[in-house]
Write an enzyme that holds these catalytic residues in place. Structure first.
Site, short mmCIF file in Angstrom:
data_model
loop_
_atom_site.label_atom_id
_atom_site.label_comp_id
_atom_site.label_asym_id
_atom_site.label_seq_id
_atom_site.Cartn_x
_atom_site.Cartn_y
_atom_site.Cartn_z
N HIS A 19 -4.75 21.17 14.22
CA HIS A 19 -5.63 21.12 15.27
C HIS A 19 -6.74 20.25 14.77
CE1 HIS A 19 -7.47 23.99 12.70
NE2 HIS A 19 -8.68 23.74 12.99
N ASP A 79 -10.81 19.77 14.76
CA ASP A 79 -11.88 20.68 15.15
C ASP A 79 -12.57 20.04 16.27
OD1 ASP A 79 -11.25 22.29 13.14
OD2 ASP A 79 -12.52 21.51 11.75
N HIS A 86 -5.45 18.83 11.09
CA HIS A 86 -5.24 20.00 9.63
C HIS A 86 -4.84 21.24 10.26
CE1 HIS A 86 -9.44 20.36 11.09
NE2 HIS A 86 -9.51 21.75 10.56
N ARG A 101 -4.79 34.80 1.20
CA ARG A 101 -5.61 33.58 1.02
C ARG A 101 -6.85 33.84 2.01
NH1 ARG A 101 -6.13 28.56 3.81
NH2 ARG A 101 -7.21 27.12 2.64
C1 AKG Z 1 -10.20 26.65 10.97
O1 AKG Z 1 -10.36 27.84 10.74
O2 AKG Z 1 -10.40 26.20 12.01
C2 AKG Z 1 -9.14 26.02 9.83
O3 AKG Z 1 -8.87 24.94 9.92
C3 AKG Z 1 -9.02 26.77 8.50
C4 AKG Z 1 -8.49 25.90 7.31
C5 AKG Z 1 -8.34 27.07 6.32
O4 AKG Z 1 -8.25 28.32 6.33
O5 AKG Z 1 -7.96 26.32 5.17
#
Ligand code: AKG
Length: 332
Positions: A205, A207, A261, A271
């Site tokens: 996606h 942001d 990303h 994680r």
């Molecule tokens: C989001 O929460 O929109 C992400 O892109 C999280 C990316 C991550 O957890 O490294």
């Protein structure tokens, strides 16, 4: 059976994306040579993919460590306790998990807790949110995350000065625009997954927000697509990963990029990441400063307000970089 499109298939190992570590202390020192070198690095990264690191950011390590500890405490609770904060249909904030809930992206493997933050304290505070939704026992969570959001909002305003200077406009212009921001904080928790090659923590996606300041723990997982290939952003404990979102791409008249990303998962270890999404105040009109609109680079997107882009994004999720273009076409 779901079959991953080739360009979206989770690949757990990816070459590392070389992104510049931006020294915020150096930038704020005001030394002209240092500032101009830093602005050149930011400009190069943002014209290409919109990702850079910030180091020497002045954020207390203890605050970051405490925030990560509270993520563990929250997500290790029993499901019914977490579900007291369950995200309601059509809402953006609350607890969500991909195992029994719904995410818009494909086969995600994660749990999240999201909440609003308002820089001018016009709405409820983060402390109010935690106490109202989860009860008095969560006041300390609320106090800690209120502080974390305030610190992120201040850092975001400093980064806005940096972005303004890197675009060659007045240093204060974006800081001023975002000073009464109404932002969102999201805690991401990715449990180990038995078949990580079949799932994604967060699907691909861009942001829709303006600027994301992310702190990832020491477990690799964040990946960015550049020129059609996935690259990983290696975790660095003392750095925040910063990326441009669609709203800032529009504010920069398309000069700085919002990039695709995602987060992959693994079969060994949890994680976690803390994502602060800077968003404009809902009343603000998103339109670039006049200096960025020229004969060669006419206004790329019609002006809009942040809530209208958010609503569009939620109705038209796309796993590519075209949401902003589709939104602009819809507006016209
Ligand atoms: C989001 O929460 O929109 C992400 O892109 C999280 C990316 C991550 O957890 O490294």
């Amino acid at each position: 059976e779901f079959v991953w499109p080739d360009n979206e298939k989770p690949c757990l190992v990816a070459p590392e994306l070389k992104i510049p570590p931006i020294d915020m202390k150096g930038f704020l020192s005001g030394d002209p040579q240092t500032v101009s070198k830093i602005c050149a690095e930011v400009s190069e990264a943002c014209k290409k993919h919109g990702f850079f690191l910030v180091v020497n950011h002045g954020v207390d390590k203890k605050l970051i460590d405490q925030a990560h500890k509270l993520i563990d405490t929250f997500f290790c609770m029993d499901l019914p306790d977490k579900q007291k904060a369950q995200r309601k249909l059509g809402e953006h904030c609350g607890y969500a998990n991909s195992f029994i809930g719904r995410f818009s992206s494909k086969l995600p493997w994660k749990e999240t807790l999201s909440f609003h933050y308002s820089a001018d304290n016009s709405g409820k505070t983060v402390e109010d949110y935690f106490v109202n939704v989860l009860g008095e026992d969560f006041r300390q969570f609320g106090i800690l995350f209120q502080e974390y959001c305030e610190v992120m909002s201040n850092l975001a305003l400093e980064i806005m000065e940096l972005l303004g200077m890197s675009l060659g406009v007045d240093r204060e212009c974006f800081r001023e625009f975002f000073k009464n921001n109404e932002s969102v904080m999201r805690l991401n928790y990715y449990p180990p997954c038995q078949k990580p090659e079949l799932a994604l923590g967060t699907g691909p996606h861009c942001d829709p927000t303006s600027l994301t300041i992310l702190h990832q723990d020491q477990v690799e997982g964040l990946q960015v697509q550049v020129d059609g290939k996935w690259y990983s952003v290696a975790p660095k404990e003392d750095a925040f990963v910063v990326n441009i979102g669609d709203t800032f791409m529009a504010l920069s008249n398309g000069i700085f990029k919002s990039c695709l990303h995602r987060a992959v998962v693994n079969n060994q270890i949890v994680r976690k990441s803390l994502a602060f999404f800077l968003c404009p105040n809902r009343e603000k009109l998103v339109t670039p400063p006049k200096d960025l609109i020229t004969m060669e680079n006419p206004q790329a997107y019609p002006e809009f307000t942040w809530p209208s882009l958010l609503e569009f994004t939620q109705k038209h999720y796309r796993s590519d970089t075209k949401t902003l273009d589709a939104f602009a076409t819809w507006l016209r």
